[in-house]
Design a protein around this motif. Structure first.
Motif, PDB file in Angstrom:
ATOM      1  N   ALA A   1     -62.861   3.879 -12.230  1.00  0.00           N
ATOM      2  CA  ALA A   1     -61.357   2.307 -11.485  1.00  0.00           C
ATOM      3  C   ALA A   1     -62.256   1.384 -11.833  1.00  0.00           C
ATOM      4  O   ALA A   1     -62.042   0.561 -12.516  1.00  0.00           O
ATOM      5  CB  ALA A   1     -60.408   2.243 -10.567  1.00  0.00           C
ATOM      6  N   VAL A   2     -62.914   0.972 -11.841  1.00  0.00           N
ATOM      7  CA  VAL A   2     -64.008  -0.264 -12.154  1.00  0.00           C
ATOM      8  C   VAL A   2     -64.248   0.408 -13.320  1.00  0.00           C
ATOM      9  O   VAL A   2     -64.081  -1.122 -14.263  1.00  0.00           O
ATOM     10  CB  VAL A   2     -65.280   0.337 -10.871  1.00  0.00           C
ATOM     11  CG1 VAL A   2     -66.383  -0.721 -12.083  1.00  0.00           C
ATOM     12  CG2 VAL A   2     -65.060  -0.072 -10.177  1.00  0.00           C
TER      13      VAL A   2
ATOM     14  N   ARG B   1     -63.156  -5.489  -6.497  1.00  0.00           N
ATOM     15  CA  ARG B   1     -63.977  -6.501  -5.885  1.00  0.00           C
ATOM     16  C   ARG B   1     -65.523  -6.026  -5.997  1.00  0.00           C
ATOM     17  O   ARG B   1     -66.395  -6.299  -6.461  1.00  0.00           O
ATOM     18  CB  ARG B   1     -63.730  -5.852  -4.110  1.00  0.00           C
ATOM     19  CG  ARG B   1     -65.213  -6.097  -3.424  1.00  0.00           C
ATOM     20  CD  ARG B   1     -64.731  -7.912  -2.936  1.00  0.00           C
ATOM     21  NE  ARG B   1     -66.269  -8.738  -2.445  1.00  0.00           N
ATOM     22  CZ  ARG B   1     -67.077  -8.583  -3.113  1.00  0.00           C
ATOM     23  NH1 ARG B   1     -67.421  -8.402  -4.054  1.00  0.00           N
ATOM     24  NH2 ARG B   1     -68.004  -9.172  -2.212  1.00  0.00           N
ATOM     25  N   VAL B   2     -65.316  -4.542  -6.782  1.00  0.00           N
ATOM     26  CA  VAL B   2     -66.311  -4.750  -6.790  1.00  0.00           C
ATOM     27  C   VAL B   2     -66.917  -5.109  -8.694  1.00  0.00           C
ATOM     28  O   VAL B   2     -67.974  -5.605  -8.698  1.00  0.00           O
ATOM     29  CB  VAL B   2     -66.329  -2.766  -7.431  1.00  0.00           C
ATOM     30  CG1 VAL B   2     -68.213  -2.708  -7.880  1.00  0.00           C
ATOM     31  CG2 VAL B   2     -66.863  -1.980  -6.224  1.00  0.00           C
TER      32      VAL B   2
ATOM     33  N   VAL C   1     -59.999 -10.562  -2.540  1.00  0.00           N
ATOM     34  CA  VAL C   1     -61.214 -11.355  -2.330  1.00  0.00           C
ATOM     35  C   VAL C   1     -61.230 -11.367  -0.751  1.00  0.00           C
ATOM     36  O   VAL C   1     -61.788 -11.301   0.401  1.00  0.00           O
ATOM     37  CB  VAL C   1     -60.815 -12.246  -2.719  1.00  0.00           C
ATOM     38  CG1 VAL C   1     -62.094 -13.184  -1.476  1.00  0.00           C
ATOM     39  CG2 VAL C   1     -61.185 -12.980  -4.067  1.00  0.00           C
ATOM     40  N   GLU C   2     -59.532 -11.244   0.037  1.00  0.00           N
ATOM     41  CA  GLU C   2     -58.397 -11.150   1.573  1.00  0.00           C
ATOM     42  C   GLU C   2     -59.524  -9.572   1.937  1.00  0.00           C
ATOM     43  O   GLU C   2     -59.949  -9.755   3.426  1.00  0.00           O
ATOM     44  CB  GLU C   2     -57.678 -12.015   1.670  1.00  0.00           C
ATOM     45  CG  GLU C   2     -56.846 -12.660   1.182  1.00  0.00           C
ATOM     46  CD  GLU C   2     -55.551 -13.252   0.583  1.00  0.00           C
ATOM     47  OE1 GLU C   2     -54.644 -12.802   0.901  1.00  0.00           O
ATOM     48  OE2 GLU C   2     -55.136 -14.819   1.079  1.00  0.00           O
ATOM     49  N   ALA C   3     -59.552  -8.572   1.068  1.00  0.00           N
ATOM     50  CA  ALA C   3     -59.258  -7.542   1.887  1.00  0.00           C
ATOM     51  C   ALA C   3     -60.868  -7.412   2.349  1.00  0.00           C
ATOM     52  O   ALA C   3     -61.188  -6.362   3.228  1.00  0.00           O
ATOM     53  CB  ALA C   3     -58.810  -6.532   0.816  1.00  0.00           C
ATOM     54  N   TYR C   4     -62.086  -7.762   0.953  1.00  0.00           N
ATOM     55  CA  TYR C   4     -63.086  -6.979   1.287  1.00  0.00           C
ATOM     56  C   TYR C   4     -64.545  -8.309   1.675  1.00  0.00           C
ATOM     57  O   TYR C   4     -64.967  -8.760   1.014  1.00  0.00           O
ATOM     58  CB  TYR C   4     -63.823  -6.112   0.431  1.00  0.00           C
ATOM     59  CG  TYR C   4     -62.607  -5.481  -0.111  1.00  0.00           C
ATOM     60  CD1 TYR C   4     -63.422  -4.165   0.643  1.00  0.00           C
ATOM     61  CD2 TYR C   4     -61.364  -4.856  -0.858  1.00  0.00           C
ATOM     62  CE1 TYR C   4     -63.109  -3.216   0.147  1.00  0.00           C
ATOM     63  CE2 TYR C   4     -60.832  -4.256  -1.083  1.00  0.00           C
ATOM     64  CZ  TYR C   4     -61.428  -3.070  -0.442  1.00  0.00           C
ATOM     65  OH  TYR C   4     -60.812  -1.748  -0.722  1.00  0.00           O
ATOM     66  N   PRO C   5     -64.325  -8.799   2.835  1.00  0.00           N
ATOM     67  CA  PRO C   5     -64.834 -10.392   2.964  1.00  0.00           C
ATOM     68  C   PRO C   5     -65.593  -9.018   3.436  1.00  0.00           C
ATOM     69  O   PRO C   5     -66.474  -8.209   3.816  1.00  0.00           O
ATOM     70  CB  PRO C   5     -63.887 -10.501   4.481  1.00  0.00           C
ATOM     71  CG  PRO C   5     -63.344  -9.803   4.841  1.00  0.00           C
ATOM     72  CD  PRO C   5     -63.280  -8.990   3.835  1.00  0.00           C
ATOM     73  N   PRO C   6     -67.411 -10.360   3.193  1.00  0.00           N
ATOM     74  CA  PRO C   6     -68.616 -10.172   3.617  1.00  0.00           C
ATOM     75  C   PRO C   6     -68.866  -9.469   5.193  1.00  0.00           C
ATOM     76  O   PRO C   6     -68.711 -10.683   5.762  1.00  0.00           O
ATOM     77  CB  PRO C   6     -69.739 -10.662   2.750  1.00  0.00           C
ATOM     78  CG  PRO C   6     -68.703 -11.538   2.716  1.00  0.00           C
ATOM     79  CD  PRO C   6     -67.405 -11.307   2.502  1.00  0.00           C
TER      80      PRO C   6
END
Length: 231
Positions: free
Chosen positions: A13-14, A52-53, A81-86
């Motif tokens: 996918a990336v 995100r990647v 951005v919202e789904a994968y915060p650090p």
């Protein structure tokens, strides 16, 4: 086995997303970098993870070509951005990648922008060897865009010769992704040794590693920056 399969799907996918970005950069048609299709929840999750990647580079055509992102594209990006915060123990590069995505949203969607977020710590770059510096900058190549000004870009501007050394080392090691990322940074830096032959170097990196969409993405971005085509 399931984890391995999921990882393989994400890598695919990336690469598909990166290929779309490359097509848009080469053609100047931002619609070719539209958000991945999302036909069911699993596909949507995979699409968000891929964005995100890839990070801020998912919106690179809009950034470099000054074309507004498509609404669906922007919505997927914001959701990623919202789904994968650090997490609390996230590596500095992960924190910077997330910061770069939020910064891209502020730049491309000012009407719905969040308040500016404080820059993550970048102290580790101050004492980094030239090898480590090049590696970290290549990981954060999405920050290598004209007009960006942050602690990471300032660290790169202070060490053009070290980044050039890292570029040569990556080429010799046949690490095409790192070479492409370093080359992308070098197009933004002053004081790069003329003897480096950056244009020929980028041609060689593309020839040897251009079948990898991530390599092609960085080389395409470097060329647009080098020629000033983004103006």
């Amino acid at each position: 086995m399931e984890q391995s399969g999921t990882s393989s799907l994400l890598q695919g996918a990336v690469q598909d997303l990166a290929s779309g970005v490359v097509s848009a950069l080469r053609s100047g048609d931002h619609t070719r970098a539209a958000a991945p299709e999302r036909t069911h929840p699993e596909a949507e999750d995979l699409a968000l993870a891929a964005v995100r990647v890839l990070g801020a580079d998912a919106l690179l055509p809009s950034t470099l070509l000054h074309t507004p992102p498509l609404p669906d594209e922007l919505a997927v990006f914001r959701k990623a951005v919202e789904a994968y915060p650090p997490g609390a123990d996230a590596a500095p590069t992960v924190r910077w990648s997330h910061w770069a995505m939020r910064n891209a949203l502020r730049r491309l969607d000012p009407d719905h922008a969040d308040a500016p977020h404080q820059e993550p710590d970048a102290a580790w770059l101050e004492s980094a060897t030239w090898q480590l510096l090049t590696h970290q900058l290549a990981v954060l190549a999405a920050l290598a865009v004209p007009g960006e000004d942050c602690t990471v870009t300032r660290a790169a501007r202070q060490r053009p010769v070290d980044v050039a050394r890292g570029f040569v080392r990556a080429v010799r090691r046949r690490d095409w992704r790192q070479a492409a990322g370093a080359g992308r940074w070098l197009t933004l830096l002053e004081g790069v040794p003329q003897t480096l032959g950056l244009d020929n170097g980028l041609d060689f990196v593309e020839l040897m590693g251009g079948q990898d969409p991530l390599v092609a993405l960085h080389v395409s971005a470097a060329r647009l920056t080098r020629t000033g085509a983004f103006v």
